[in-house]
Design an enzyme around this catalytic site. Sequence first.
Site, short mmCIF file in Angstrom:
data_model
loop_
_atom_site.label_atom_id
_atom_site.label_comp_id
_atom_site.label_asym_id
_atom_site.label_seq_id
_atom_site.Cartn_x
_atom_site.Cartn_y
_atom_site.Cartn_z
N CYS A 1 -2.62 -9.02 -13.20
CA CYS A 1 -1.95 -7.86 -12.59
C CYS A 1 -0.71 -7.43 -13.37
O CYS A 1 -0.24 -6.29 -13.21
CB CYS A 1 -1.56 -8.18 -11.15
SG CYS A 1 -2.94 -8.71 -10.15
N HIS B 1 3.63 -3.38 -8.55
CA HIS B 1 2.23 -3.75 -8.40
C HIS B 1 1.90 -3.81 -6.90
O HIS B 1 2.63 -4.43 -6.12
CB HIS B 1 1.99 -5.11 -9.05
CG HIS B 1 0.68 -5.73 -8.69
ND1 HIS B 1 -0.51 -5.05 -8.82
CD2 HIS B 1 0.38 -6.95 -8.18
CE1 HIS B 1 -1.48 -5.83 -8.42
NE2 HIS B 1 -0.98 -6.99 -8.02
N ASN C 1 -5.60 -3.49 -3.94
CA ASN C 1 -4.94 -4.10 -5.09
C ASN C 1 -5.86 -3.91 -6.31
O ASN C 1 -6.92 -4.51 -6.39
CB ASN C 1 -4.74 -5.59 -4.78
CG ASN C 1 -4.13 -6.36 -5.94
OD1 ASN C 1 -4.14 -5.91 -7.08
ND2 ASN C 1 -3.60 -7.54 -5.64
O1 UT7 Z 1 -2.42 -9.36 -7.12
C1 UT7 Z 1 -2.82 -10.68 -7.16
C2 UT7 Z 1 -1.93 -11.50 -6.37
N1 UT7 Z 1 -2.47 -11.75 -5.06
C3 UT7 Z 1 -1.75 -11.50 -3.96
O2 UT7 Z 1 -0.70 -10.94 -4.00
C4 UT7 Z 1 -2.28 -12.01 -2.65
C5 UT7 Z 1 -1.16 -12.62 -1.85
N2 UT7 Z 1 -1.66 -13.19 -0.59
C6 UT7 Z 1 -2.02 -12.42 0.45
O3 UT7 Z 1 -1.95 -11.20 0.38
C7 UT7 Z 1 -2.45 -13.11 1.72
O4 UT7 Z 1 -2.29 -14.50 1.54
C8 UT7 Z 1 -3.91 -12.82 2.13
C9 UT7 Z 1 -4.01 -11.38 2.62
C10 UT7 Z 1 -4.84 -13.06 0.97
C11 UT7 Z 1 -4.33 -13.72 3.27
O5 UT7 Z 1 -3.44 -13.58 4.35
P1 UT7 Z 1 -2.84 -14.87 5.05
O6 UT7 Z 1 -1.98 -14.39 6.14
O7 UT7 Z 1 -2.19 -15.71 3.99
O8 UT7 Z 1 -4.12 -15.56 5.66
P2 UT7 Z 1 -4.69 -17.03 5.40
O9 UT7 Z 1 -5.37 -17.10 4.09
O10 UT7 Z 1 -3.61 -18.02 5.70
O11 UT7 Z 1 -5.80 -17.14 6.54
C12 UT7 Z 1 -5.45 -17.12 7.93
C13 UT7 Z 1 -6.72 -17.14 8.74
C14 UT7 Z 1 -7.70 -18.21 8.33
O12 UT7 Z 1 -8.36 -18.69 9.49
P3 UT7 Z 1 -7.90 -20.06 10.19
O13 UT7 Z 1 -8.10 -21.11 9.14
O14 UT7 Z 1 -6.47 -19.87 10.56
O15 UT7 Z 1 -8.82 -20.17 11.36
C15 UT7 Z 1 -8.68 -17.49 7.45
O16 UT7 Z 1 -9.96 -18.11 7.45
O17 UT7 Z 1 -7.42 -15.91 8.58
C16 UT7 Z 1 -8.76 -16.15 8.14
N3 UT7 Z 1 -9.16 -15.09 7.21
C17 UT7 Z 1 -9.71 -13.96 7.63
N4 UT7 Z 1 -10.04 -13.50 8.85
C18 UT7 Z 1 -10.58 -12.27 8.94
C19 UT7 Z 1 -9.01 -15.05 5.87
N5 UT7 Z 1 -9.49 -13.88 5.41
C20 UT7 Z 1 -9.93 -13.19 6.48
C21 UT7 Z 1 -10.51 -11.93 6.64
N6 UT7 Z 1 -10.81 -11.51 7.88
N7 UT7 Z 1 -10.76 -11.11 5.59
#
Ligand code: UT7
Length: 349
Positions: free
Chosen positions: A133, A276, A306
């Site tokens: 990125c 970004h 993104n």
């Molecule tokens: O440009 C490259 C750099 N990348 C980034 O900047 C990404 C930075 N990170 C993020 O934007 C966030 O971490 C995400 C949007 C990717 C994820 O959000 P989060 O609040 O960190 O969620 P998480 O990964 O901690 O997941 C929380 C819960 C999980 O369920 P449990 O284990 O709590 O039951 C996931 O399985 O949400 C679940 N989950 C989803 N649920 C519905 C993960 N993805 C999804 C989804 N829809 N798409």
Amino acid sequence: MNAPAVPSAPSTARRSKSPQGVKITGTGSCLPATPLTNADLEKLMETSDEWIVQRTGIRSRYRINPALGESTHTLAAEALRRALAAAGLAATDLDLIIVATMTPEMACPASACRVAADVGATRAGAFDLNAACSGFVFGLNTAHDLIKGGAYRRIAVVGADCLSTLMDYSTAGRGTAIIFGDAAGAAIVEACDDAGKGILAQSMHCDGEGWKEIYVPECERDFPPGVACDPSKYGHVQMNGAAVFKFAVGTFSDLIQETLDAAGMAAADLDMLVCHQSNMRILQSARERFGLPEDKLYVNIDRVGNTVGASVPLCLDELCRAGRIKPGQKVMFVAFGGGLTWGSSLWQL
Ligand code: UT7
């Protein structure tokens, strides 16, 4: 023995006089024809529009359709054609093309060479740059300093990525598939006589130990220590979203402050901060930390997601076309991503 015939490419010997300044003279961008909305994703995996909007701010993104001939280099070439038109230049005026991408179609040739062929840039050198990125910002810094050195006068910097080619659009891949979209953006960087124009401060950073937070495994040895090899993940982006989120929130703010300090400026002196587009919450936290009004930190992540290397130049092009970025302004570009990498480029336009 006669030397082989060489087209009139630039040479450092012929261009030894350093320019006074450097300016961005044209921008362009290109999105695939087909949007991929949160409602579309709901049909492919267990997710919801509500979850995606709340966690990321994204409502839609675009996905290439190979059947329409769309790919990284075709999007990149179209973005470059539009940037050349905006700059009033022909492709043959270019000395160099840098394409920032982590999704070239092939390991060889570089996408930049395909782009050169597509647009007819017969005099230009061309190479790809991979800083995920951060790639376009690294490319902008590189182009600026190559021009300042006197060897080149007109360089196209293109950011183009099609992360859809590295996604798993099933529930197993929902942590990444909801975020990324495909796009390309381009900027023409040229030598000019105005010594006041160009980069005021820049940085390019890497924490190689952080490679394991975002990677694309192709075989067993690509999995980090402690992570079991899983062939179903081959060719798909693996991202530790929470770790990257934490890294991004801290790094973004430090990066902006470090760049302002290097230029002896305050956040209030900025006309625009082009970040970004990684996650709406990350953008909001940077805006709040520096007390910037909403109109000084551009956001398009809700419409395009993104778009990795295309993210910053796509914002730049939309802002230029809307008349919100103009000559005379001070604009900072910042990005972070896989590598881990992060960098900035603060311009007096
Ligand atoms: O440009 C490259 C750099 N990348 C980034 O900047 C990404 C930075 N990170 C993020 O934007 C966030 O971490 C995400 C949007 C990717 C994820 O959000 P989060 O609040 O960190 O969620 P998480 O990964 O901690 O997941 C929380 C819960 C999980 O369920 P449990 O284990 O709590 O039951 C996931 O399985 O949400 C679940 N989950 C989803 N649920 C519905 C993960 N993805 C999804 C989804 N829809 N798409």
